[in-house]
Motif scaffolding. Sequence first.
Motif, short mmCIF file in Angstrom:
data_model
loop_
_atom_site.label_atom_id
_atom_site.label_comp_id
_atom_site.label_asym_id
_atom_site.label_seq_id
_atom_site.Cartn_x
_atom_site.Cartn_y
_atom_site.Cartn_z
N VAL A 112 26.88 18.79 58.11
CA VAL A 112 26.14 17.89 59.00
C VAL A 112 27.12 17.00 59.78
N GLU A 113 28.15 16.51 59.11
CA GLU A 113 29.14 15.65 59.77
C GLU A 113 29.87 16.35 60.90
N HIS A 114 30.07 17.66 60.79
CA HIS A 114 30.88 18.38 61.77
C HIS A 114 30.08 19.30 62.69
N HIS A 115 28.76 19.33 62.55
CA HIS A 115 28.00 20.28 63.36
C HIS A 115 28.13 20.01 64.85
N GLY A 116 28.37 18.76 65.23
CA GLY A 116 28.49 18.45 66.66
C GLY A 116 29.64 19.20 67.33
N ILE A 117 30.80 19.19 66.70
CA ILE A 117 31.95 19.89 67.28
C ILE A 117 31.77 21.40 67.20
N PHE A 118 31.09 21.88 66.16
CA PHE A 118 30.84 23.32 66.03
C PHE A 118 29.84 23.79 67.08
N GLN A 119 28.89 22.94 67.43
CA GLN A 119 27.90 23.31 68.45
C GLN A 119 28.53 23.48 69.83
N MET A 120 29.69 22.89 70.04
CA MET A 120 30.32 22.94 71.36
C MET A 120 30.62 24.37 71.81
N ILE A 121 30.70 25.29 70.88
CA ILE A 121 30.99 26.68 71.24
C ILE A 121 29.92 27.24 72.16
N TYR A 122 28.72 26.66 72.13
CA TYR A 122 27.61 27.16 72.93
C TYR A 122 27.54 26.56 74.33
N TYR A 123 28.14 25.39 74.54
CA TYR A 123 27.92 24.73 75.82
C TYR A 123 29.13 24.03 76.44
N TRP A 156 20.36 27.88 62.38
CA TRP A 156 19.34 26.86 62.25
C TRP A 156 19.38 25.77 63.32
N ASP A 157 20.52 25.49 63.89
CA ASP A 157 20.59 24.38 64.84
C ASP A 157 20.41 24.86 66.27
N GLN A 158 21.32 25.65 66.79
CA GLN A 158 21.26 26.03 68.20
C GLN A 158 20.01 26.83 68.54
N ALA A 159 19.41 27.49 67.56
CA ALA A 159 18.23 28.32 67.79
C ALA A 159 16.92 27.53 67.74
N SER A 160 16.97 26.23 67.43
CA SER A 160 15.75 25.48 67.12
C SER A 160 15.31 24.54 68.24
#
Length: 199
Positions: free
Chosen positions: A113-124, A154-158
Amino acid sequence: MAQNVSFTQMKDGTKADYELLANSEHAYVALTADRVLDELRRQGQASIEGYKITRLDHGLQAATRAQRDGADIDWIVGALLHDIGDGLAPQNHDRFSAEVIRPYVRWDVAWVVEHHGIFQMIYYAHHYGWDENARDKFRDHPCFDSCAAFCERWDQASFDPAYETETLAHFEPMLREVFARKAYDSAVIREGFVSPLTS
């Protein structure tokens, strides 16, 4: 009438003052789940504009996907609350959200949860001229794969208004169970153990 401490500066507090505060804090901490639920409901009313669903709906959808994938209660609650920090800390919501759950869930769930923000960057990130591979600095971390899968599944698909999502009432007993745990219980935190996202 409520009893108050005698001091106006902490350094002047007595043992009786701090015993009074410890009792008050115990009662306050016991209501954490209620405050978290209130914040989730608020996210259903006031959210970031531009999305097709509210932040509450996003969290519910992520948690629904996690549950349907066979995730355990820590991952489900982590998915539900991964963006709980958006309202007060939009620039570091991931870290804020992690701190809300950290005392009550496994360490790997809090790390994700703490790092999901930086991991989500791969999409945008490339759309803004940012580094979409910024997450690679964590490539050797034992939770890297868990975070990548959390974001992908679970995150980018929701963000789908047509997805059949469970209600907040459905997840409330799980949330209450997690926040009723003893804070920082080593048997819960399991430092160093990396759990599977699904059973």
